[in-house]
Design an enzyme around this catalytic site. Structure first.
Site, PDB file in Angstrom:
ATOM      1  N   ARG A 102       0.697  -1.483   0.512  1.00 55.85           N
ATOM      2  CA  ARG A 102       0.042  -0.489  -0.020  1.00 55.85           C
ATOM      3  C   ARG A 102       0.882   1.317  -0.238  1.00 55.85           C
ATOM      4  O   ARG A 102       1.452   1.962   0.903  1.00 55.85           O
ATOM      5  CB  ARG A 102      -0.522  -0.052   1.151  1.00 55.85           C
ATOM      6  N   HIS A 146      -2.943  10.949   1.465  1.00 56.28           N
ATOM      7  CA  HIS A 146      -2.554  10.559   2.518  1.00 56.28           C
ATOM      8  C   HIS A 146      -1.968  11.661   3.444  1.00 56.28           C
ATOM      9  O   HIS A 146      -0.742  12.057   3.532  1.00 56.28           O
ATOM     10  CB  HIS A 146      -1.491   9.259   2.802  1.00 56.28           C
ATOM     11  N   GLU A 191      -7.587   8.295   6.906  1.00 56.04           N
ATOM     12  CA  GLU A 191      -7.804   8.407   8.373  1.00 56.04           C
ATOM     13  C   GLU A 191      -7.943   9.685   8.212  1.00 56.04           C
ATOM     14  O   GLU A 191      -7.609  11.339   8.526  1.00 56.04           O
ATOM     15  CB  GLU A 191      -6.460   8.338   8.845  1.00 56.04           C
ATOM     16  N   ASN A 327      -7.489   1.488   9.882  1.00 55.16           N
ATOM     17  CA  ASN A 327      -5.999   1.308  10.811  1.00 55.16           C
ATOM     18  C   ASN A 327      -6.005   1.102  11.770  1.00 55.16           C
ATOM     19  O   ASN A 327      -6.702   2.002  12.115  1.00 55.16           O
ATOM     20  CB  ASN A 327      -5.374   2.626  10.541  1.00 55.16           C
ATOM     21  N   TYR A 329      -4.721   0.719  15.597  1.00 53.57           N
ATOM     22  CA  TYR A 329      -2.805   0.122  17.107  1.00 53.57           C
ATOM     23  C   TYR A 329      -3.723   0.385  17.828  1.00 53.57           C
ATOM     24  O   TYR A 329      -3.581  -0.992  18.467  1.00 53.57           O
ATOM     25  CB  TYR A 329      -2.633   1.946  16.707  1.00 53.57           C
ATOM     26  N   GLU A 384      -3.853  -0.627   7.646  1.00 48.60           N
ATOM     27  CA  GLU A 384      -2.399  -0.243   8.467  1.00 48.60           C
ATOM     28  C   GLU A 384      -2.869  -1.072  10.310  1.00 48.60           C
ATOM     29  O   GLU A 384      -3.850  -1.514  10.880  1.00 48.60           O
ATOM     30  CB  GLU A 384      -2.596   1.201   9.118  1.00 48.60           C
TER      31      GLU A 384
HETATM   32  C1  GCO Z   1      -1.591   7.464  10.107  1.00 48.53           C
HETATM   33  C2  GCO Z   1      -0.862   6.772   9.244  1.00 48.53           C
HETATM   34  C3  GCO Z   1       0.073   6.622   9.222  1.00 48.53           C
HETATM   35  C4  GCO Z   1       0.867   6.557  10.890  1.00 48.53           C
HETATM   36  C5  GCO Z   1       1.148   5.495  11.620  1.00 48.53           C
HETATM   37  C6  GCO Z   1       1.155   5.431  12.995  1.00 48.53           C
HETATM   38  O1  GCO Z   1      -2.819   7.646  10.137  1.00 48.53           O
HETATM   39  O2  GCO Z   1      -0.869   7.790  10.980  1.00 48.53           O
HETATM   40  O3  GCO Z   1      -1.669   6.215   8.603  1.00 48.53           O
HETATM   41  O4  GCO Z   1       1.005   8.060   7.870  1.00 48.53           O
HETATM   42  O5  GCO Z   1       2.623   6.710  10.089  1.00 48.53           O
HETATM   43  O6  GCO Z   1      -0.749   5.546  11.252  1.00 48.53           O
HETATM   44  O7  GCO Z   1       0.640   6.451  13.571  1.00 48.53           O
END
Ligand code: GCO
Length: 479
Positions: A102, A146, A191, A327, A329, A384
């Site tokens: 990606r 992005h 995002e 995405n 985390y 992500e």
């Molecule tokens: C984001 C992004 C990435 C970041 C990753 C880590 O959403 O912040 O898509 O560019 O680098 O998530 O923070």
């Protein structure tokens, strides 16, 4: 001797070297047969060559010029020098066996003024990158926005300008015309929540604005219209059938147990719009996928959202799409409180955190996609997931990032549970292929499967990358 009816599963989970040391094991293909395994990155974070080849400036170039905006004054001017080294980087991706990569297009590299005259040198770079990926058997997944909006467009009001939706349409058409014969998978926005929240509310990301809440909502509204314009433009310009999605980030609220009341509280927590920030998913994905703003969000934002929920604009946003990108985390754990309301259960003292101080919450990769699939009934891709960790090259010349292996294994286990629970999850992209420019954190956070020495640009394949290659090869069987 093992009874022949029972599979032999050697309990080697989370052992970094498991795939090499397990002597007796039956590799079980735990993910669906056509599951897509990939890795991701974004233009400004890796490309460098920021002022070469006719590229225009972006809001991130401008933001990095501000004193104290980015840690240590770091900028993406050189980054991983990927623009010059993409062939070597693609060779590494091939070695790891990635199915897909990606990438994002730098809008000002292909349209220095944001609209109007295209930059042939910039387009040519993406031609060559896409060709190299295809030659390596890797599908290019292309994200259009992005975060690196051309400065020229920002000076015309950026996302606050209603015309921004048409600008994005023009940009999408150019790229789809140029690459659409070879690119079949597209992501319009990455995002928008973060771009609007950190870029327009807190001012900690480009373009560094602290607008009123009304203006923040208007800017966000136009990003969703821009998404719709891009979808239409890509479909019209693509010479082959293509798949289009939008990527959101969302904090998943995860149930602390599987009691139906707890799960319901988690569902409510996940789908709640908090008027204090822009991180919810429904505020963004409901208009895009369902053609309406969430009622609870409209109430929560009150007069600041007046006029946004109009049929004409919602129709622009609500274009048929093929998948949702998420995405993910981190997340929070919840239980059912009074009247079933979600109540956050604090993490215990010493709960694992990454070097970003983000709590490790593997359950987020189960419940985040599960609740999103349940609400939108579209295939989900994890576009992500990953972590920042304290990686360095050891005396033996390797990078022993055991935390990344354990983190990813735990998250993938949970993702697999969501699939087993019936969520239609089609793929997973690790963030990131390379250590890179982590926005306001500069180069202080390493998210890569591949270590980058920024002085020499030397790449070192981390232990986690070799482990991930085995995850891909075994389709999750080695987890
Ligand atoms: C984001 C992004 C990435 C970041 C990753 C880590 O959403 O912040 O898509 O560019 O680098 O998530 O923070």
């Amino acid at each position: 001797m093992l009874p022949s009816s029972l599979p032999a599963i050697v309990p080697v989970r989370h052992d970094p070297a498991s795939f090499r040391t397990a002597e007796i094991r039956i590799v079980m293909t735990v993910f669906p047969a056509d599951f897509l395994w990939g890795a991701a990155a974004a233009a400004y974070q890796i490309e460098g060559a920021a002022f070469e080849g006719g590229r225009g400036r972006s809001v991130w170039d401008d933001f990095c010029d501000r004193p104290d905006a980015v840690k240590h004054g770091h900028t993406g001017a050189v980054a991983c020098d990927h623009l010059h080294r993409f062939a070597d980087d693609v060779a590494i991706m091939r070695e790891l066996g990635l199915h897909a990569y990606r990438l994002s297009i730098s809008w000002p590299r292909v349209l220095p003024d944001g609209v109007g005259a295209a930059n042939e040198t910039g387009l040519d770079f993406y031609d060559r990158l896409v060709d190299a990926l295809l030659a390596a058997g890797i599908s290019p997944w292309v994200t259009l926005f992005h975060w690196d909006m051309p400065s020229a467009l920002f000076q015309r009001g950026g996302w606050l300008n209603r015309d921004s939706a048409a600008w994005m349409g023009e940009y999408a058409e150019l790229v789809a015309r140029r690459l659409g014969d070879r690119v079949a998978d597209w992501i319009t926005l990455n995002e928008p929540q973060v771009y609007i929240d950190l870029g327009h509310r807190t001012g900690t990301h480009a373009p560094g604005l602290t607008l009123s809440r009304r203006e923040q909502l208007i800017a966000g509204h136009h990003t969703m219209r821009a998404h719709g314009h891009a979808v239409r433009a890509i479909r019209a310009a693509s010479p082959q059938p293509c798949r289009i999605g939008c990527t959101a980030v969302g904090m998943a609220a995860c149930p602390v147990d599987e009691d139906p009341a707890t799960i319901e509280a988690a569902r409510r927590g996940t789908n709640l719009v908090d008027p204090g920030n822009h991180f919810s998913n429904p505020w963004w994905l409901d208009p895009i996928c369902l053609g309406r703003y969430p009622e609870q969000g409209l109430e929560a934002f009150g007069a600041d959202a007046d006029g946004l929920a109009n049929d004409a604009d919602l129709a622009e946003m609500h274009q048929p799409i093929d998948f949702i990108g998420l995405n993910i985390y981190q997340g929070r754990m919840v239980r059912a409180g009074v009247d079933g309301e979600p109540e956050t259960v604090p993490f215990g003292v010493g709960h694992p955190i990454t070097t970003f101080d983000w709590p490790v919450v593997p359950e987020a990769l189960r419940w985040g996609p599960y609740f999103a699939h349940e609400r939108y009934r579209l295939p989900v891709y994890i576009t992500e997931n990953g972590l920042a960790s304290m990686d360095w090259v050891a005396r033996d010349g390797r990078v022993h990032d055991a935390n990344r292996i354990d983190f990813t294994a735990r998250y993938l286990d949970e993702l697999h549970t969501a699939i087993a629970d019936g969520a239609d999850i089609r793929g997973y992209f690790h963030w990131s292929i390379l250590d890179n420019f982590e926005w306001a954190e500069g180069y202080t956070k390493r998210f890569g499967l591949v270590h980058v020495d920024y002085d020499t640009q030397k790449r070192t394949i981390k232990d986690s990358a070799r482990w991930y290659a085995e995850v891909i090869r075994s389709n999750g069987g080695c987890l």
